[in-house]
Design a protein around this motif. Structure first.
Motif, mmCIF file in Angstrom:
data_model
loop_
_atom_site.group_PDB
_atom_site.id
_atom_site.type_symbol
_atom_site.label_atom_id
_atom_site.label_comp_id
_atom_site.label_asym_id
_atom_site.label_seq_id
_atom_site.Cartn_x
_atom_site.Cartn_y
_atom_site.Cartn_z
ATOM 1 N N GLY A 80 0.233 18.217 -5.296
ATOM 2 C CA GLY A 80 1.363 19.138 -5.135
ATOM 3 C C GLY A 80 1.677 18.793 -3.642
ATOM 4 N N ALA A 81 1.346 17.774 -2.869
ATOM 5 C CA ALA A 81 1.998 17.613 -1.676
ATOM 6 C C ALA A 81 2.852 16.398 -1.746
ATOM 7 N N PHE A 82 3.922 16.459 -0.790
ATOM 8 C CA PHE A 82 5.223 15.600 -1.179
ATOM 9 C C PHE A 82 4.814 14.418 0.175
ATOM 10 N N TYR B 158 0.122 8.697 16.859
ATOM 11 C CA TYR B 158 0.052 9.666 15.812
ATOM 12 C C TYR B 158 -0.487 8.819 14.499
ATOM 13 N N VAL B 159 0.579 8.393 14.040
ATOM 14 C CA VAL B 159 0.586 7.484 12.680
ATOM 15 C C VAL B 159 -0.633 6.698 12.826
ATOM 16 N N TYR B 160 -0.942 5.827 13.933
ATOM 17 C CA TYR B 160 -2.015 4.976 13.867
ATOM 18 C C TYR B 160 -3.216 5.904 13.888
ATOM 19 N N LEU C 221 -4.012 8.886 12.396
ATOM 20 C CA LEU C 221 -4.085 9.305 11.243
ATOM 21 C C LEU C 221 -4.685 8.314 10.292
ATOM 22 N N LEU C 222 -4.055 7.016 10.321
ATOM 23 C CA LEU C 222 -4.456 6.202 9.439
ATOM 24 C C LEU C 222 -5.934 5.594 9.350
ATOM 25 N N SER C 223 -6.342 5.660 10.844
ATOM 26 C CA SER C 223 -7.856 5.136 11.225
ATOM 27 C C SER C 223 -8.529 6.121 11.508
ATOM 28 N N VAL D 113 0.789 -1.241 0.095
ATOM 29 C CA VAL D 113 0.089 0.138 0.223
ATOM 30 C C VAL D 113 1.005 1.267 0.067
ATOM 31 N N CYS D 114 1.444 1.474 0.986
ATOM 32 C CA CYS D 114 2.246 2.843 1.382
ATOM 33 C C CYS D 114 3.387 2.961 0.292
ATOM 34 N N ALA D 115 4.043 2.109 -0.099
ATOM 35 C CA ALA D 115 5.219 2.181 -1.090
ATOM 36 C C ALA D 115 4.879 2.523 -2.420
ATOM 37 N N ALA D 116 3.370 2.606 -2.779
ATOM 38 C CA ALA D 116 3.271 3.160 -4.119
ATOM 39 C C ALA D 116 3.336 4.583 -3.727
ATOM 40 N N CYS D 117 3.569 5.375 -2.853
ATOM 41 C CA CYS D 117 3.879 6.836 -2.603
ATOM 42 C C CYS D 117 5.070 7.198 -1.768
ATOM 43 N N HIS D 118 5.132 6.370 -0.878
ATOM 44 C CA HIS D 118 6.185 6.816 0.340
ATOM 45 C C HIS D 118 7.688 5.841 0.123
ATOM 46 N N ASP E 194 9.244 10.683 3.350
ATOM 47 C CA ASP E 194 9.955 9.433 3.689
ATOM 48 C C ASP E 194 9.457 8.783 4.899
ATOM 49 N N LEU E 195 9.295 7.422 4.996
ATOM 50 C CA LEU E 195 8.660 6.868 5.928
ATOM 51 C C LEU E 195 9.513 6.154 7.020
ATOM 52 N N SER E 196 10.973 6.400 6.882
ATOM 53 C CA SER E 196 12.050 5.483 7.580
ATOM 54 C C SER E 196 12.092 6.046 8.789
ATOM 55 N N PRO F 180 -7.465 8.453 2.273
ATOM 56 C CA PRO F 180 -7.349 7.389 3.194
ATOM 57 C C PRO F 180 -6.748 6.163 2.601
ATOM 58 N N PRO F 181 -5.519 5.744 3.037
ATOM 59 C CA PRO F 181 -4.803 4.615 2.236
ATOM 60 C C PRO F 181 -5.199 3.338 2.337
ATOM 61 N N LEU F 182 -5.783 3.076 3.587
ATOM 62 C CA LEU F 182 -6.397 1.813 4.135
ATOM 63 C C LEU F 182 -7.933 1.550 3.984
HETATM 64 C C1 HEC Z 1 -1.503 7.723 -2.916
HETATM 65 C C2 HEC Z 1 -0.308 8.052 -2.296
HETATM 66 C C3 HEC Z 1 -0.287 7.810 -0.793
HETATM 67 C C4 HEC Z 1 -0.546 6.482 -0.339
HETATM 68 C C5 HEC Z 1 -0.773 5.305 -1.011
HETATM 69 C C6 HEC Z 1 0.034 6.560 1.012
HETATM 70 N N1 HEC Z 1 0.255 7.906 1.459
HETATM 71 FE FE1 HEC Z 1 0.810 8.700 2.923
HETATM 72 N N2 HEC Z 1 0.906 10.528 2.183
HETATM 73 C C7 HEC Z 1 0.621 10.793 0.792
HETATM 74 C C8 HEC Z 1 1.048 12.329 0.609
HETATM 75 C C9 HEC Z 1 0.631 13.039 -0.514
HETATM 76 C C10 HEC Z 1 1.115 13.033 1.888
HETATM 77 C C11 HEC Z 1 1.230 14.520 2.404
HETATM 78 C C12 HEC Z 1 0.021 14.739 2.971
HETATM 79 C C13 HEC Z 1 0.151 16.461 3.066
HETATM 80 O O1 HEC Z 1 1.077 16.864 3.661
HETATM 81 O O2 HEC Z 1 -1.117 16.924 2.709
HETATM 82 C C14 HEC Z 1 1.220 11.742 2.768
HETATM 83 C C15 HEC Z 1 1.496 11.943 4.497
HETATM 84 C C16 HEC Z 1 1.723 10.786 4.947
HETATM 85 C C17 HEC Z 1 2.083 10.936 6.651
HETATM 86 C C18 HEC Z 1 2.865 12.296 7.100
HETATM 87 C C19 HEC Z 1 1.590 13.074 8.006
HETATM 88 C C20 HEC Z 1 2.230 14.169 8.753
HETATM 89 O O3 HEC Z 1 2.287 14.301 9.879
HETATM 90 O O4 HEC Z 1 2.978 14.819 7.904
HETATM 91 C C21 HEC Z 1 2.155 9.699 6.956
HETATM 92 C C22 HEC Z 1 2.565 9.237 8.420
HETATM 93 C C23 HEC Z 1 1.669 8.649 6.096
HETATM 94 N N3 HEC Z 1 1.550 9.380 4.848
HETATM 95 C C24 HEC Z 1 1.649 7.496 6.271
HETATM 96 C C25 HEC Z 1 1.394 6.508 5.293
HETATM 97 C C26 HEC Z 1 1.093 5.142 5.492
HETATM 98 C C27 HEC Z 1 1.660 4.436 6.751
HETATM 99 C C28 HEC Z 1 0.634 4.634 4.341
HETATM 100 C C29 HEC Z 1 0.371 3.305 4.048
HETATM 101 C C30 HEC Z 1 -0.687 2.746 4.804
HETATM 102 C C31 HEC Z 1 0.354 5.845 3.223
HETATM 103 N N4 HEC Z 1 0.876 7.042 3.953
HETATM 104 C C32 HEC Z 1 0.017 5.550 1.936
HETATM 105 C C33 HEC Z 1 0.364 9.946 -0.134
HETATM 106 C C34 HEC Z 1 0.081 8.627 0.129
#
Ligand code: HEC
Length: 250
Positions: free
Chosen positions: A128-130, A147-149, A151-153, A57-62, A133-135, A180-182
């Motif tokens: 337009g949002a970056f 926080y991340v939990y 945010l995701l849910s 899931v996440c690796a498609a963007c992060h 990196d999730l490391s 919502p990625p999940l």
């Molecule tokens: C389709 C692309 C996409 C996918 C898939 C995705 N993300 Fe993201 N994610 C983003 C983008 C774009 C942002 C930046 C959002 C913003 O700043 O408005 C972001 C931001 C975040 C942030 C940072 C929030 C912050 O406090 O700055 C976290 C943590 C995150 N993603 C976790 C995840 C995780 C974990 C997954 C997988 C379950 C995931 N993302 C899947 C695109 C994605």
């Protein structure tokens, strides 16, 4: 006097209007993590499932630039499995003898492959949002795991507003570009565990926590050893002290 009162009312009204826009993020949910506390250790199975969620899931963007494939052995994957994961990626290497870059299958020593070639490409694909990196994301945010939990849910809806932003009360400004990625059932788990949004969020946070601080267990074990050593030393000194002074007091 009346003008003063009138002015006061007008100013209060303006300041109220200004403050009405202030957004205060909701405090993250408090989850009981196995890695918490001085004796905490990683739940290897959760970390492994979390890797699956990240990868699918996440690796498609992060990206996760700081993690190499070989690191995956530390979470209990076999060398064979990690080798086959690595070789399923194409790595750009080079330059070769004639100055050209070339592609080759990934090896244990390679780092995770980022989804975008550069920041601009990542932003162009994400409203337009970056996507950061999730490391180290768990360490980079206050109360990172919770926080991340959260945010995701914690998304309020699957629909974006007119600016392509999604409402999430846990995000600093209440809206973000990450859809919502999940969603329930997204990742296929082994039998016995349902892939609900909460379960996947739990697992991927375990993975990200390990990634951010893989040395945590060693640190905990060392802390325990040092404490034990100090206790033994203290007892020894107390006894020695008594012995030395006992001659004088008799
Ligand atoms: C389709 C692309 C996409 C996918 C898939 C995705 N993300 Fe993201 N994610 C983003 C983008 C774009 C942002 C930046 C959002 C913003 O700043 O408005 C972001 C931001 C975040 C942030 C940072 C929030 C912050 O406090 O700055 C976290 C943590 C995150 N993603 C976790 C995840 C995780 C974990 C997954 C997988 C379950 C995931 N993302 C899947 C695109 C994605």
């Amino acid at each position: 006097m009346l003008t003063r009162i009138l002015l006061f009312i007008i100013f209060s009204f303006i300041s109220l209007q200004l403050h009405a826009d202030d957004f205060h993020p909701t405090n993250p949910k408090k989850i009981k993590w196995k890695f918490q506390g001085t004796m905490g250790s990683f739940d290897r199975e959760a970390v492994q499932r979390g890797y699956k969620v990240y990868k699918e899931v996440c690796a498609a963007c992060h990206s996760m630039n700081k993690i190499a494939f070989r690191n995956l052995k530390e979470v209990g994957f076999s060398e064979e499995l990690v080798k086959s994961i690595a070789s399923s990626y194409q790595i750009t290497d080079g330059p070769n003898d004639i100055g050209e870059m070339f592609e080759r299958p990934g090896a244990l020593s390679d780092y995770f492959v980022p989804p975008f070639v550069n920041k601009q490409a990542a932003m162009a694909s994400n409203n337009g949002a970056f996507p950061p990196d999730l490391s180290l994301i768990i360490k980079a945010r206050h109360d990172g795991a919770n926080y991340v939990y959260s945010l995701l849910s914690g998304y309020e809806s699957n629909k974006a507003d007119e600016n392509g932003l999604y409402s999430n009360p846990y995000f600093s400004i209440g809206k973000l570009s990450m859809a919502p990625p999940l969603s329930d059932g997204l990742v296929e788990y082994d039998e016995g565990r349902q892939s609900t949004v909460e379960n996947m969020a739990y697992d991927v946070v375990n993975f990200l926590q390990w990634a951010a601080e893989p040395e945590m267990e060693v640190r905990h074990r060392l802390g325990l050893k040092v404490t034990g050593f100090l206790v033994v030393l203290t007892v020894f000194f107390l006894l020695a002290n008594r012995r030395v002074w006992s001659r004088l007091s008799n």
